[in-house]
Design an enzyme around this catalytic site. Sequence first.
Site, short mmCIF file in Angstrom:
data_model
loop_
_atom_site.label_atom_id
_atom_site.label_comp_id
_atom_site.label_asym_id
_atom_site.label_seq_id
_atom_site.Cartn_x
_atom_site.Cartn_y
_atom_site.Cartn_z
N ASN A 140 5.53 -19.14 -16.48
CA ASN A 140 4.66 -19.99 -16.22
C ASN A 140 3.16 -19.11 -16.18
O ASN A 140 2.99 -18.65 -15.25
CB ASN A 140 5.03 -20.93 -14.83
N GLU A 157 1.10 -25.85 -7.10
CA GLU A 157 -0.31 -25.66 -7.41
C GLU A 157 -0.82 -26.97 -7.59
O GLU A 157 -2.12 -27.21 -7.32
CB GLU A 157 -0.48 -24.53 -8.52
N HIS A 178 4.48 -28.93 -10.07
CA HIS A 178 4.27 -27.54 -9.63
C HIS A 178 3.53 -27.62 -8.45
O HIS A 178 2.75 -28.40 -8.18
CB HIS A 178 3.38 -26.65 -10.43
N GLU A 182 10.99 -23.79 -5.48
CA GLU A 182 9.91 -22.88 -5.50
C GLU A 182 9.07 -22.96 -3.88
O GLU A 182 8.22 -23.69 -3.74
CB GLU A 182 8.78 -23.26 -6.32
N SER A 203 7.53 -15.23 -6.60
CA SER A 203 7.53 -13.80 -6.69
C SER A 203 8.50 -12.69 -7.37
O SER A 203 9.08 -11.96 -6.74
CB SER A 203 7.13 -13.26 -4.99
N LYS A 230 0.13 -20.26 -16.07
CA LYS A 230 -0.70 -21.20 -15.41
C LYS A 230 -2.10 -21.00 -16.10
O LYS A 230 -2.09 -21.11 -17.39
CB LYS A 230 -1.03 -20.32 -14.06
N GLY A 271 3.07 -16.47 -5.78
CA GLY A 271 2.09 -15.52 -5.91
C GLY A 271 1.62 -14.65 -4.79
O GLY A 271 0.67 -14.24 -4.56
C1 PEP Z 1 5.04 -19.99 -10.17
O1 PEP Z 1 3.91 -20.17 -10.39
O2 PEP Z 1 5.80 -20.89 -10.39
C2 PEP Z 1 5.41 -18.74 -9.50
C3 PEP Z 1 7.00 -18.75 -9.03
O3 PEP Z 1 4.40 -17.73 -9.53
P1 PEP Z 1 4.73 -16.26 -9.02
O4 PEP Z 1 5.96 -15.69 -9.82
O5 PEP Z 1 3.75 -15.37 -9.21
O6 PEP Z 1 5.15 -16.22 -7.61
#
Ligand code: PEP
Length: 269
Positions: free
Chosen positions: A13, A107, A105, A177, A223, A15, A183
């Site tokens: 992803n 975000e 998601h 998630e 992460s 973003k 992040g």
């Molecule tokens: C994500 O944006 O779905 C995500 C898991 O980001 P990160 O791996 O940076 O935590």
Amino acid sequence: MPHKLRQPMMVANWKMHKTVTQTAEFLARLRKLQAGGNHNGSGGACFVVVAPPFPSIPAAVEAVKGADIAIAGQNLHWAPEGAYTGEVSGPMLAAAGCTYVIVGHSERRHGLGETDEMIHKKVRAALAAGLTPIVCVGETQEQRSGNETEIILRYQFERAFWGMSAEDLRRSVLAYEPVWAIGTGNTATPDIAEGAHRFLRRCAAGIFGPEAAAGFTILYGGSIKPSNIRALLEHPDVDGGLVGTASLEPDSFASLVQAGAKSVASPSA
Ligand code: PEP
């Protein structure tokens, strides 16, 4: 070609990162790296999906021609077309060559006010357009501290797939998630991830039956890094990863894909 039942899967992803040129460069490098791994004699052992920003989708589709890499949208609107300035529809993504789309998601849920009702309509719209929705669910730190994780996960899962069939579930992917892990560098421990995945699979079994639940792909996101992916994938209910930060460098993402290829899926219900 869609992913096979419970095939290990790694989703990048990106973003709001990468221009058209950067997209083509990344995918050329990833293909080179894939030529040296991710094979089990019958195509890619780990199913790979890359979700670039909308303007880079045509370049991405072109760059993966002949490779075992699928392209995803990062979002879609629930209407097939209409007066929705700034939005993109499922049929548009499909026509551009996408086969997957990320839905719900955190975000977008927490930063842009996306509701469970909107997410439900988006899952339906993705399926109607022939896309595989990658549906994100997850609790905030406050909800985890308040022992509400299972209530939240069940609610988000049930709302997203409300009134749908076992076949719809089979055509979808779920991503657990935890919001506190995205992040932040704070990866869920493999036991936390496995516990949540097992719980979500039980929720799926309760509505769609044990067979549909056993075949349901559930990814972990939050992460993920090359240093923690193996421990996560060792757990039988973790089928792969949805990756943000560590998907932005081809070498790092390729090593996650390789870890996926080496993992052994052992479905459970
Ligand atoms: C994500 O944006 O779905 C995500 C898991 O980001 P990160 O791996 O940076 O935590």
